[in-house]
Enzyme design. Structure first.
Site, short mmCIF file in Angstrom:
data_model
loop_
_atom_site.label_atom_id
_atom_site.label_comp_id
_atom_site.label_asym_id
_atom_site.label_seq_id
_atom_site.Cartn_x
_atom_site.Cartn_y
_atom_site.Cartn_z
N ASP A 1 25.57 -61.86 -11.87
CA ASP A 1 26.44 -60.70 -12.03
C ASP A 1 26.43 -59.92 -10.72
O ASP A 1 25.37 -59.65 -10.16
CB ASP A 1 25.95 -59.84 -13.19
CG ASP A 1 26.85 -58.67 -13.47
OD1 ASP A 1 28.08 -58.81 -13.34
OD2 ASP A 1 26.33 -57.59 -13.81
N ASP B 1 27.81 -56.71 -9.81
CA ASP B 1 27.59 -55.26 -9.81
C ASP B 1 26.34 -54.89 -10.59
O ASP B 1 26.26 -55.11 -11.78
CB ASP B 1 28.82 -54.54 -10.37
CG ASP B 1 30.07 -54.89 -9.59
OD1 ASP B 1 30.02 -54.83 -8.35
OD2 ASP B 1 31.08 -55.26 -10.21
N CYS C 1 36.86 -61.37 -13.75
CA CYS C 1 37.63 -61.07 -14.96
C CYS C 1 38.37 -59.77 -14.66
O CYS C 1 37.76 -58.75 -14.36
CB CYS C 1 36.71 -60.89 -16.16
SG CYS C 1 37.59 -60.24 -17.62
N ASP D 1 22.81 -58.57 -16.42
CA ASP D 1 22.07 -57.39 -16.84
C ASP D 1 22.49 -56.85 -18.20
O ASP D 1 22.17 -55.72 -18.56
CB ASP D 1 22.15 -56.29 -15.77
CG ASP D 1 23.56 -55.79 -15.52
OD1 ASP D 1 24.52 -56.38 -16.05
OD2 ASP D 1 23.70 -54.80 -14.77
#
EC number: 3.1.3.-
Length: 178
Positions: free
Chosen positions: A10, A12, A87, A124
């Site tokens: 991921d 961010d 996305c 996360d």
């Protein structure tokens, strides 16, 4: 566990500081340990990719060009990635690519030509782990400020470097000269 050939992370919060709807590449800051974790993966011959959800594109707050500029800055700071997957939908859009749906992960893994059992997702949120499970991949949760109490099964690591160490063998892949 099968040898991990690719790790999708991921973006961010795990690789770079989480700045919602970031359209400014100058605001990109690597998270502590991100460079070390990526170096370890690359030294072991593991392909790397990052995933990001950018609902600001759907809302019109961020443009496709903004996302590309921020992604380019991430690569400039953290080195080249084998795949970048975005996305661009809002949570209410019901898309197949936003975690917990596995579409984005399956697309990225297909582009990397790896079977789900050969890759891992490090995220996360429980949604990242659920998307990994649905895709048939291994998931590792690294809690951050936006992590909610766990609801799904999966491995947890206190930080990114610990998560990566759990995924790679003990010895790096020797480099061959060309």
């Amino acid at each position: 566990m099968t040898r991990i050939r690719a790790v999708l992370l991921d973006r961010d919060g795990l690789l770079v500081e989480d700045v919602p709807d970031n359209a400014d590449p100058d605001r990109v800051r690597p998270v502590e340990g991100a460079q070390e974790a990526l170096a370890l993966l690359r030294a072991h011959g593991v392909r790397t990719g990052f995933l990001t959800q950018q609902p600001g594109v759907a809302r019109g707050d961020v443009t496709e060009a903004d996302v590309r500029r921020v992604d380019a800055r991430v690569e400039e700071l953290l080195g080249p990635f084998d795949i970048r997957a975005v996305c661009r939908h809002a949570p209410a859009d019901g898309c197949h690519c936003r975690p917990p749906e596995p579409g984005l992960l399956l697309w990225a893994a297909g582009r990397l030509c790896t079977a789900p059992a050969e890759w891992a997702v490090v995220g996360d949120t429980d949604a990242h782990l659920e998307a990994a499970r649905r895709a048939g991949a291994h998931g590792v949760l690294v809690p951050t400020a936006r992590t909610r109490p766990r609801q799904t099964a999966g491995d947890t690591a206190p930080d990114l470097i610990t998560a990566v160490r759990s995924l790679v063998p003990d010895t790096p892949v020797p480099r061959t000269g060309r």
